[in-house]
Scaffold this active site. Sequence first.
Site, PDB file in Angstrom:
ATOM      1  CG  HIS A  65      -3.990  23.446 -12.075  1.00 39.95           C
ATOM      2  ND1 HIS A  65      -3.861  24.511 -11.223  1.00 39.95           N
ATOM      3  CD2 HIS A  65      -5.314  23.123 -12.104  1.00 39.95           C
ATOM      4  CE1 HIS A  65      -5.060  24.839 -10.761  1.00 39.95           C
ATOM      5  NE2 HIS A  65      -5.951  24.018 -11.276  1.00 39.95           N
ATOM      6  CD  GLU A  93     -16.008  22.726 -15.968  1.00 42.21           C
ATOM      7  OE1 GLU A  93     -16.912  22.095 -15.389  1.00 42.21           O
ATOM      8  OE2 GLU A  93     -16.191  23.769 -16.607  1.00 42.21           O
ATOM      9  CG  ASP A  94     -10.959  21.025 -17.589  1.00 41.63           C
ATOM     10  OD1 ASP A  94     -11.986  21.643 -17.904  1.00 41.63           O
ATOM     11  OD2 ASP A  94     -10.022  21.530 -16.956  1.00 41.63           O
ATOM     12  CG  ASP A 156      -8.559  25.553  -8.657  1.00 44.01           C
ATOM     13  OD1 ASP A 156      -7.645  25.233  -9.439  1.00 44.01           O
ATOM     14  OD2 ASP A 156      -9.687  25.936  -9.038  1.00 44.01           O
ATOM     15  CG  ASP A 276      12.633  52.482  10.397  1.00 42.99           C
ATOM     16  OD1 ASP A 276      13.453  51.545  10.338  1.00 42.99           O
ATOM     17  OD2 ASP A 276      12.900  53.614  10.817  1.00 42.99           O
TER      18      ASP A 276
HETATM   19 MN    MN Z   1      -8.163  23.990 -11.199  1.00 41.63          MN
END
Ligand code: MN
Length: 724
Positions: A65, A93-94, A156, A276
């Site tokens: 990611h 954050e993770d 992101d 068109d």
């Molecule tokens: Mn992210």
Amino acid sequence: MLEIATASLTGDPSSPEEGLLELLCSSVKGYLDKNQIDDIIRAYHYSADAHKGQFRKSGETYICHPLSVAITLAEMHMDAQGIIAAILHDVVEDTHISKDDIASNFSVEVAELVDGVTKLTKLDNKSRAEAQAENVRKMLLAMAKDLRVIIVKLADRLHNMKTLGAMPAKKKRRIAKETQEIYVPLANRLSMNNIRHQLEALCLEATHPKRYRVLNKAVKKARGNRREIVTTIENSIKNRLKQLGLKFDVVGREKNLASIYKKMHRQKISFSNVFDVYAFRIYCDQVDDCYRILGCVHNLFKPVPGKFKDYIALPKANGYQSLHTVLIGPYGVPMEIQIRTREMHRLAESGIAAHWLYKSDDPNSGNAQARANEWLRELLEIQKTAGNSLEFIDNLKVDLFPQEVFVFTPQGNIIKLPKGATIVDFAYAVHTDIGNTCVSARIDNKLISLQSSLESGMTVEVITAPWAKPNPLWLNHVITAKARSSIRNHLKNFKQKEAIDLGHRLLEKELKSLNINLEDIEESRILQLLDVIKIDSMDKLLEEIGLGDKMPMLIAKRLSQEDIHAAIKLEDTTTDHAPLIIKGTEGMVITLAKCCHPIPGDPIIGFFNPGKGIVIHHLECRNSSEVRKKETNWIDVEWSHDVAGEFSVELKIELLNQRGTLAIIASTISSMDSNIESVSIADQDVKISVDLITLTVKNRVHLAKIIRKLKKLSITLKITRIKA
Ligand code: MN
């Protein structure tokens, strides 16, 4: 942040992340140097390590990611710091990695960028049903002191939209709606058209999957049908342009799905009507070439009158530059042609993101903010040369430098405040009780004072104390209505208490002079009095005494008399007393201190002086501050509203030592409706004489007028008021 599913590592050697890294490296090779690319690879390993064991919903390892986000940015020629921040954008954050870790392993700049993205990500996870999309957009811009934070965030979001995958339809719709309302306009505002178009198409797919599929199919079919005619037109343009002998590219262009859908929806027309139209884009190197190519194609096919637009000489509001024209092609089909330089195209597609590398050989280009400003300046320049309105720049400024700040509570809630708001404003915005008891605050673990003003993105922890009370001085530096009215309200209640206390003291004092103790008076007697003077309670009576609405001497006299009703007479005969000087001091002897000569309008303070009553000093009087340290029976006093009379004040005047100057001064003063009480010469030499003059004034305004008049005299050098 998207949900992370845990699964076991597959340990595939030719892993997708390696492929993505390769793609990223080949993309940045085009514009970054070797050291920077090494840093990017190092960031990859660092991030992959941190995210180890984490997986995306799709089953991919998590690092895919951030890598994909970085690739999007590399395609827009984002600078190295921005790319590294993209690779690291989810680690704070993770994972266990902190902002400080990033700062020490990479740079403070990268750490700040990651921190900014993390904060925006936290916003995503908040419910903001009540927040208007426009506010959120402004907030996002405000939060991002560095615009690259927004750019990383947009990339992101793009990848998250691309990988919505097997998410429940309801959730997809929610995310798509948010993207449409917040991120699409942001991309538009920053003229990042490439990302905007992709986001719009993805939103359409998520919110109207059926229509998207039908439309997609229709486009593919139409494209097949048209291939032949497109090739024919392309070739005839190419052949003609070759004769000019310059470098160019001709590309068949299709409207993107989202804009086809929008046009069908808005204009209620069929797909074939929208589709068109044949469209081509011609890229070249020089601005001059654009016009030569234009002449050439106008020569080749007949232009439709009134359709030519020169956005090179007159750029669009967002800085967009290109030539647009419509031609009648073979078989009578209308063709839209856009002609622009490759640089114009890059700017149109990447918008602000393209500007971070602009003039990257400039040694000063290390400062991203400076470059953002340069971007603004360039746009301004374009606007100027185009002689166009500056509306766009104004809008942009509103967005980039909004009049609002957004700060967080320790729980992560967002508080919106006007620019310049202080900790006290924040405390009251959180809760009135917190405002009323705040003593200081902690920001990023540093203690700061209550007067400090806030900046967007700060997390503010207010420190309260049970004994703390609002300070009247806070009124000088709060800017929100809520804080102001809460403080006023509290002070008013507080004053009421003070007034009751003062009333109590005044009444007791009066009663003592009649040899009565307040405690000894029977309750029935007090009730009787309250009934006669029509006041609800003793507290109310004491408050009125304290506030100067009732005279303690009279109340005391009534309470001391056998017949309370008989005392009314006494009151009637004494009510036309001279106007009160000081509020709440009825029946007291008032003396104005001789040291500082307070006059109405001055900030003042009073001292209980046994035998003398109350002595009023100027708040700045040196004597008063000395006494204040030692004595405790000083009280807050206020000038009465209807104060009248003459008050002495002392001025020190430095004059040119000439004959008759004092007479001029004296006549000036008396012309201003004031009397001179005394004059003394404090100091004198050949040139200058320093005189002390005591005169009378009505109040501060009167004094100010006199001083102004005296200052205008050519003989006056300096005037100071003496306040001890
Ligand atoms: Mn992210």
